[in-house]
Scaffold this motif. Structure first.
Motif, short mmCIF file in Angstrom:
data_model
loop_
_atom_site.label_atom_id
_atom_site.label_comp_id
_atom_site.label_asym_id
_atom_site.label_seq_id
_atom_site.Cartn_x
_atom_site.Cartn_y
_atom_site.Cartn_z
N UNK A 3 0.85 -1.13 0.04
CA UNK A 3 0.04 -0.13 -0.07
C UNK A 3 0.95 1.23 0.03
N UNK A 4 2.02 1.25 0.79
CA UNK A 4 2.91 2.39 0.74
C UNK A 4 3.60 2.61 -0.67
N UNK A 5 3.80 1.58 -1.44
CA UNK A 5 4.54 1.78 -2.83
C UNK A 5 3.09 2.40 -3.63
N UNK A 6 1.80 1.98 -3.29
CA UNK A 6 0.78 2.64 -4.17
C UNK A 6 0.52 3.85 -4.03
N UNK A 7 0.81 4.20 -2.70
CA UNK A 7 0.51 5.90 -2.28
C UNK A 7 1.51 6.84 -2.83
N UNK A 8 2.63 6.29 -3.24
CA UNK A 8 3.74 7.01 -3.74
C UNK A 8 3.37 8.13 -5.06
N UNK A 9 2.80 7.37 -5.92
CA UNK A 9 2.34 8.12 -7.16
C UNK A 9 1.26 9.27 -6.76
N UNK A 10 0.48 8.76 -5.77
CA UNK A 10 -0.87 9.92 -5.32
C UNK A 10 -0.11 10.96 -4.43
#
Length: 95
Positions: A3-10
């Motif tokens: 989830x942390x990696x998914x939030x980086x672009x956001x």
């Protein structure tokens, strides 16, 4: 961790939006370099265009006193709900 990696672009997109939106700020060269690593050129163009469009809508809506429809409870700095309502009512009377 996934989830942390998914939030980086956001997070990066939000930083870019703040840089394009907030007066006195800019998208730094460092942030732009990180954005270029994260997004393709086409994605960056789409991101910048979307941020610019939302900024335009915001200015347009503010001019015509379009309400946020409950999605945003923000009031302009220095204005409480009563002052904002007074301003809107005064604008409506002038029409």
């Amino acid at each position: 961790m996934a989830r942390e990696l998914q939030l980086r672009p956001e997070r990066l997109a939000l930083e870019a939006a703040e840089g394009m939106t907030i007066t006195g700020r800019d998208v730094s060269d460092e942030l732009f370099a990180v954005l270029r690593e994260e997004f393709t050129e086409d994605e960056l163009v789409e991101l910048a265009a979307t941020i610019a469009l939302e900024n335009c809508r915001s200015k347009f809506n503010h001019f015509f006193r379009v309400e946020a429809n409950g999605f945003c409870r923000w009031e302009p700095s220095g204005q409480g709900p009563a002052q904002a309502r007074h301003d809107r009512e005064g604008m409506a009377k002038r029409r």
